[in-house]
Every structure is written in structure tokens, then in C-alpha cells.
Motif scaffolding. Structure first.
Motif, PDB file in Angstrom:
ATOM      1  N   LEU A  41     -41.275  -7.576  26.351  1.00  0.00           N
ATOM      2  CA  LEU A  41     -40.430  -7.513  27.545  1.00  0.00           C
ATOM      3  C   LEU A  41     -38.978  -7.735  27.151  1.00  0.00           C
ATOM      4  O   LEU A  41     -38.673  -8.606  26.337  1.00  0.00           O
ATOM      5  CB  LEU A  41     -40.813  -8.596  28.548  1.00  0.00           C
ATOM      6  N   ILE A  42     -38.094  -6.937  27.751  1.00  0.00           N
ATOM      7  CA  ILE A  42     -36.665  -7.198  27.603  1.00  0.00           C
ATOM      8  C   ILE A  42     -36.041  -7.287  28.995  1.00  0.00           C
ATOM      9  O   ILE A  42     -36.378  -6.518  29.882  1.00  0.00           O
ATOM     10  CB  ILE A  42     -35.940  -6.141  26.739  1.00  0.00           C
ATOM     11  N   LEU A  43     -35.181  -8.267  29.176  1.00  0.00           N
ATOM     12  CA  LEU A  43     -34.492  -8.462  30.448  1.00  0.00           C
ATOM     13  C   LEU A  43     -33.282  -7.552  30.485  1.00  0.00           C
ATOM     14  O   LEU A  43     -32.403  -7.616  29.627  1.00  0.00           O
ATOM     15  CB  LEU A  43     -34.068  -9.924  30.599  1.00  0.00           C
ATOM     16  N   PHE A  44     -33.249  -6.675  31.485  1.00  0.00           N
ATOM     17  CA  PHE A  44     -32.197  -5.674  31.619  1.00  0.00           C
ATOM     18  C   PHE A  44     -31.537  -5.909  32.971  1.00  0.00           C
ATOM     19  O   PHE A  44     -31.951  -5.374  33.984  1.00  0.00           O
ATOM     20  CB  PHE A  44     -32.830  -4.287  31.526  1.00  0.00           C
ATOM     21  N   THR A  45     -30.514  -6.761  32.994  1.00  0.00           N
ATOM     22  CA  THR A  45     -29.885  -7.199  34.230  1.00  0.00           C
ATOM     23  C   THR A  45     -28.367  -7.176  34.091  1.00  0.00           C
ATOM     24  O   THR A  45     -27.842  -7.193  32.983  1.00  0.00           O
ATOM     25  CB  THR A  45     -30.348  -8.626  34.584  1.00  0.00           C
ATOM     26  N   ARG A  46     -27.699  -7.148  35.232  1.00  0.00           N
ATOM     27  CA  ARG A  46     -26.232  -7.211  35.228  1.00  0.00           C
ATOM     28  C   ARG A  46     -25.739  -8.647  35.284  1.00  0.00           C
ATOM     29  O   ARG A  46     -24.538  -8.898  35.270  1.00  0.00           O
ATOM     30  CB  ARG A  46     -25.678  -6.410  36.400  1.00  0.00           C
ATOM     31  N   ARG A  47     -26.646  -9.600  35.355  1.00  0.00           N
ATOM     32  CA  ARG A  47     -26.237 -11.008  35.357  1.00  0.00           C
ATOM     33  C   ARG A  47     -25.522 -11.337  34.053  1.00  0.00           C
ATOM     34  O   ARG A  47     -25.915 -10.868  32.998  1.00  0.00           O
ATOM     35  CB  ARG A  47     -27.448 -11.925  35.512  1.00  0.00           C
TER      36      ARG A  47
END
Length: 121
Positions: A41-47
Motif C-alpha cells: 500500500l502507498i498513501l497517495f494524498t494531498r495532505r
């Protein structure tokens, strides 16, 4: 092994940005099963900054191994787009959605069935 990129707000939790909203039903169980099947899993967020750290802590508290997509992460291609096999995001066409607290959020019950078909869980 497949790489699954995942958004955070309205995907894992109800959007309460800059805070963290209520966890969506089945998200924790499904993500753990994706990992148990040998996927990444990779977190792909604009945060960014503090809000990104809070999202990372959310996964850590649930013992969900996830890599964060930042420009120094190996998963970025030369185009600065991360490499992934699948994307789970409330704004992706084809992702099952439902309304919770006035937000369109990922429907993890329906998505779980799709992930089973793809043999990701």
C-alpha cells in the motif's frame, strides 16, 4: 505483488480536513487483507506537514503498513507520478461510493467484493 495507491480523506475516513474524520466501515479489515495477500500500500494524498503526519499516525495506530508517496519515494516515475497497479480514491471513476455524513465516500463493502475478484484479497 501489486502496488495499491490509496487516498485518505473520504476514502479511509470521512473528510474533516484539516482534522481526521470518522473511519469508514470495513476499511481497516480490507486494507489489512490486501497486505496479508502480499501486496503493498502507498498513501497517495494531498495532505502535507502536520496533516500528513496525522494521516500516517492513523495507519500506524491500526497497524496498517503503508508507504507515503513523496518525491523521494522510489515509487515515483520520471514524470513525478507514483507507480501503482491500482488506485483507491473517492474521485476515481469506477470506485463504488455511498453518502455518509453528507459526503460521497468509498463504499468498502462493495469495493471488498471487487478486490476479491481481482485476487487482491
Amino acid at each position: 505483488m501489486k502496488i495499491v495507491a490509496i487516498d485518505f480523506d473520504d476514502t479511509c475516513v470521512i473528510n474533516a480536513y484539516p482534522g481526521i474524520g470518522k473511519q469508514l466501515f470495513l476499511v481497516e479489515e480490507v486494507l489489512k487483507r490486501v497486505i496479508e495477500k502480499g501486496n503493498k500500500l502507498i498513501l497517495f494524498t494531498r495532505r502535507e506537514g502536520v496533516q500528513l503526519e496525522e494521516a500516517k499516525e492513523w495507519f500506524k495506530l491500526r497497524e496498517i503498513e503503508i508507504e507515503v508517496v513523496e518525491e523521494d519515494v522510489e515509487t515515483f516515475s520520471e514524470s513525478h507520478k507514483p507507480y501503482y497497479d491500482y488506485l483507491i480514491d473517492d474521485r476515481s471513476i469506477g470506485i463504488p461510493l455511498k453518502i455518509r455524513s453528507g459526503h460521497m465516500v468509498v463504499d468498502w463493502y462493495e469495493l471488498r467484493l471487487y478486490l476479491i475478484e481481482l485476487e487482491l484479497i
